[in-house]
Write a protein that holds these residues in place. Sequence first.
Motif, PDB file in Angstrom:
ATOM      1  N   TYR A  53       6.970  -3.668  -7.104  1.00  0.00           N
ATOM      2  CA  TYR A  53       7.611  -3.217  -5.872  1.00  0.00           C
ATOM      3  C   TYR A  53       9.026  -3.763  -5.724  1.00  0.00           C
ATOM      4  O   TYR A  53       9.978  -3.042  -5.528  1.00  0.00           O
ATOM      5  CB  TYR A  53       6.735  -3.647  -4.699  1.00  0.00           C
ATOM      6  N   GLU A  59       2.860  -3.498  -5.947  1.00  0.00           N
ATOM      7  CA  GLU A  59       2.112  -2.424  -5.312  1.00  0.00           C
ATOM      8  C   GLU A  59       1.049  -1.921  -6.287  1.00  0.00           C
ATOM      9  O   GLU A  59       1.369  -1.537  -7.414  1.00  0.00           O
ATOM     10  CB  GLU A  59       3.057  -1.285  -4.925  1.00  0.00           C
ATOM     11  N   ILE A 101      -0.640  -4.142  -1.400  1.00  0.00           N
ATOM     12  CA  ILE A 101       0.587  -4.905  -1.676  1.00  0.00           C
ATOM     13  C   ILE A 101       0.214  -6.379  -1.808  1.00  0.00           C
ATOM     14  O   ILE A 101      -0.351  -6.976  -0.887  1.00  0.00           O
ATOM     15  CB  ILE A 101       1.631  -4.738  -0.542  1.00  0.00           C
TER      16      ILE A 101
END
Length: 281
Positions: A53, A59, A101
């Motif tokens: 990410y 992610e 996440i």
Amino acid sequence: MDCPLYDVVKAAYVSSNVRRLHGNDGSKMSVDGILGGDGATRLALRILRVNLYDDNYTEIWVRVSGDKVLVDNFDKQLRLAKEIYFQQVYSNKFNKVVRIIIPKSKCHRCLLSTPCNKCPLISTPLGSMAKSVVVTPMGALYEFIVARGSTYEELRRWGCKPIHSHGIDEYDYMLTEKQELAIIYAYLMGYYSFPRRISLKGLASKLGLSVSTLAELLRRAEAKIIDAFVRHELPHYIVGRALYGNRQTSIVEERLSSRHRVEERAKTGAGIEEAAEATVT
């Protein structure tokens, strides 16, 4: 596995009422407890995609499937996990697609700035490709396509234990040109709609084919599509197949046949009762 995602999966299993553990410290998991009566894993998580990410977060898109209780419990454990954020993208009773996440600081092995970078979630040894990655309460199951023999030794150095190996041509997923055209045309014409907008005979007539020829084309194409779906889209069955092998088929047969016998007995009993009532009347 030194992985926060694995920790959540294991916690979802251990904290549920269907757990079966053995060993002095209760940390070792029983295969019989993790696998359900149909030979499928009670809980499995397939990695769909991993994105780096930014400098601080990773992610991970996953598909979770298995027993409804455990799938729901996975959500609860995600909520309890510190510094892990998630978004449910899709859900039904037994499957979820979730975007997760994770701070890189929580990834102790693979995502820190270390020279090894040895995590198949984001990289694989040269000459190999991770076809699927499935996380279970017992650990992770990786399915690799390997292009050169030396890669096996490298995977072992990474800590992977080979379970099964076979030639890639043993599984034929690719449709022939005619099968592809037939399945696409049938789909576009509404043959697979519910209710159907066209019959098999109507399709065959439009294509100038015999019904038997078109039926065979569609059956062969459908068989490949179903095979690919079960092997790649249902992570809990992927693991069940790997751990049970050919026994999974007999387990499914036993479960279906026993249920069938119970249903037949219930129907027979109801029929006898109805007949008795009719006689009395």
